[in-house]
Design an enzyme around this catalytic site. Structure first.
Site, PDB file in Angstrom:
ATOM      1  N   ALA A 331      15.137  56.950 -16.378  1.00  0.00           N
ATOM      2  CA  ALA A 331      15.654  57.413 -17.658  1.00  0.00           C
ATOM      3  C   ALA A 331      17.152  57.700 -17.566  1.00  0.00           C
ATOM      4  O   ALA A 331      17.889  57.500 -18.511  1.00  0.00           O
ATOM      5  CB  ALA A 331      14.922  58.666 -18.096  1.00  0.00           C
ATOM      6  N   CYS A 332      17.561  58.162 -16.387  1.00  0.00           N
ATOM      7  CA  CYS A 332      18.958  58.570 -16.246  1.00  0.00           C
ATOM      8  C   CYS A 332      19.887  57.379 -16.160  1.00  0.00           C
ATOM      9  O   CYS A 332      21.073  57.498 -16.373  1.00  0.00           O
ATOM     10  CB  CYS A 332      19.131  59.442 -15.014  1.00  0.00           C
ATOM     11  SG  CYS A 332      17.971  60.783 -14.985  1.00  0.00           S
ATOM     12  N   THR A 333      19.376  56.216 -15.809  1.00  0.00           N
ATOM     13  CA  THR A 333      20.261  55.072 -15.658  1.00  0.00           C
ATOM     14  C   THR A 333      20.017  54.021 -16.726  1.00  0.00           C
ATOM     15  O   THR A 333      20.778  53.081 -16.841  1.00  0.00           O
ATOM     16  CB  THR A 333      20.074  54.402 -14.279  1.00  0.00           C
ATOM     17  OG1 THR A 333      18.692  54.160 -14.096  1.00  0.00           O
ATOM     18  CG2 THR A 333      20.595  55.266 -13.155  1.00  0.00           C
TER      19      THR A 333
END
Ligand SMILES: *Cc1c(COP(=O)(O)O)cnc(C)c1O
Length: 391
Positions: A331-333
């Site tokens: 999700a963070c990337t």
């Protein structure tokens, strides 16, 4: 036409990114946003005493889930802060002994970026490779530890592929060679049983929002047997025995305590339900779309299903399923559309773009899982028809 399922749309299958707070958690939090608003550090009146007591109760709830003492629990704003606090504190307090730190290529950004920062300050970081199943080879760790190694950082459960590192054996290696071990357990709570009284972990990060508590609160576990002190990174009112200053967010802490209590009581039966849903989902997806699971098939949590679907762009598949919340890569990337570094690290060179992560949890229904397999198989069929590679 009558609907086949009564569905709550969109179907949320992205529990590894975050979980909704359990309604019982929300209920428990509300009074502390309303009339029970006292500062737990106020020693002179009832409103302060009252909140101080509930903060300590929540501390015990968190401690008991990981078989720790409540004295070993430091409140923070989440696992990102806990990782930063532990890693920087240990690096600072031990830099006279050495400057070498060991971690994994597949750690969360909160660990990797903290290590990158320390590199800019003269520390030397070894980013260990993992096997194609996502697990760390103990011999590799053993060989990498030198006399100047001051810290080993290994995650418990991977956020993207759900594999479980053998923290017990890893801690034994670290302990034997007298190197402190920091564990990022953000994805482990409620999924594996964490026992700090049996496993020699020096510091460990926990968070609330991946375990049905509110966002913005977490814990750093600090083993009371540690020979080093955690040097504060935040200076101020001296809360949390000076380790982490700042007025305690009572409502958040009460919420995290309740969330962890619920896992303590109901975790096992919930795990079984999740496991059943996982088995169904994996079987269907492998059968219908000939998908394969990324990462180790045995040492993994059932909540995470990271699958590879040949000849289908994970991103295109995801975007075509507006009624389903899943994730391609971490999700963070995923905002940057960089291929997932975790999938690259497990050797998915060609397949990094063909994967999606489906993560299930407490409120996932069998009907939702069934709906998802139908939608995925339909979309996959269509996307493959468009692919020149699919025959
Ligand atoms: C979510 C996550 C974090 C960050 O936790 P926050 O509480 O959101 O700061 C760190 N490590 C892992 C493995 C995670 O999954």
């Amino acid at each position: 036409m009558k609907p086949i399922y009564k569905l709550r749309l969109p179907v949320y299958l992205d529990y590894s990114s975050t979980t909704p707070a359990d309604p019982r958690v929300v209920e428990k939090m509300l009074p502390f946003l309303r009339h029970k608003f006292g500062n737990p550090a106020s020693r002179s009146h009832i409103l302060g005493w009252e909140t101080e007591a509930v903060v300590e109760k929540a501390r015990e709830c968190v401690a008991s889930l990981i078989k720790a003492s409540s004295k070993e629990i430091v409140w923070t704003s989440g696992a990102t802060e806990s990782n930063n606090l532990a890693i920087k504190a240990i690096a600072l307090s031990k830099h006279n002994k050495g400057k070498h730190i060991i971690t994994l290529k597949t750690e969360h950004k909160a660990v990797l970026d903290t290590c990158r920062y320390l590199e800019s300050k003269g520390f030397i970081i070894s980013y260990l490779a993992v096997n194609n199943n996502g697990l760390l080879d103990l011999a590799l760790l053993n060989n990498c530890i030198q006399s100047g190694t001051i810290l080993v950082i290994i995650m418990y459960v991977n956020h993207e592929i759900g594999v479980i590192q053998n923290i017990e054996d890893i801690s034994r290696v670290c302990n034997k060679l007298r190197v402190p071990l920091h564990v990022d357990a953000a994805q482990a709570v409620g999924k594996v049983s964490i026992n700090t009284s049996k496993t020699q972990i020096n510091t460990m990060s926990l968070t609330s929002h991946k375990a049905y508590g509110p966002k913005g609160v977490g814990v750093l576990y600090v083993n009371k047997a540690n020979v080093f002190k955690v040097v504060p990174q935040m200076h101020g009112g001296g809360q949390e025995k000076g380790v982490r200053s700042g007025t305690l967010p009572t409502h958040q802490i009460v919420g995290m305590g309740k969330a962890y209590r619920l896992i303590y009581v109901e975790g096992l039966s919930e795990f079984k339900t999740t496991k059943q849903l996982n088995v169904f989902l994996v079987k269907e997806l492998i059968y219908i779309v000939q998908a394969s699971v990324n990462g180790c098939l045995t040492a993994r949590v059932p909540h995470n299903i990271n699958i590879n679907i040949k000849y289908v762009e994970g991103e295109a598949l995801m975007m075509s399923m507006k009624s389903i919340c899943v994730s391609s890569g971490s999700a963070c990337t995923s905002s940057s559309l960089q291929p997932s570094y975790v999938l690259q690290a497990i050797g998915c060179i060609q397949n990094v773009h063909n994967s999606i992560r489906i993560s299930i949890g407490r409120f996932t229904l069998a009907s939702e899982v069934e709906y998802v397999t139908q939608v995925v198989s339909g979309k996959v069929k269509r996307l493959r028809q468009l692919s020149p590679l699919w025959v």
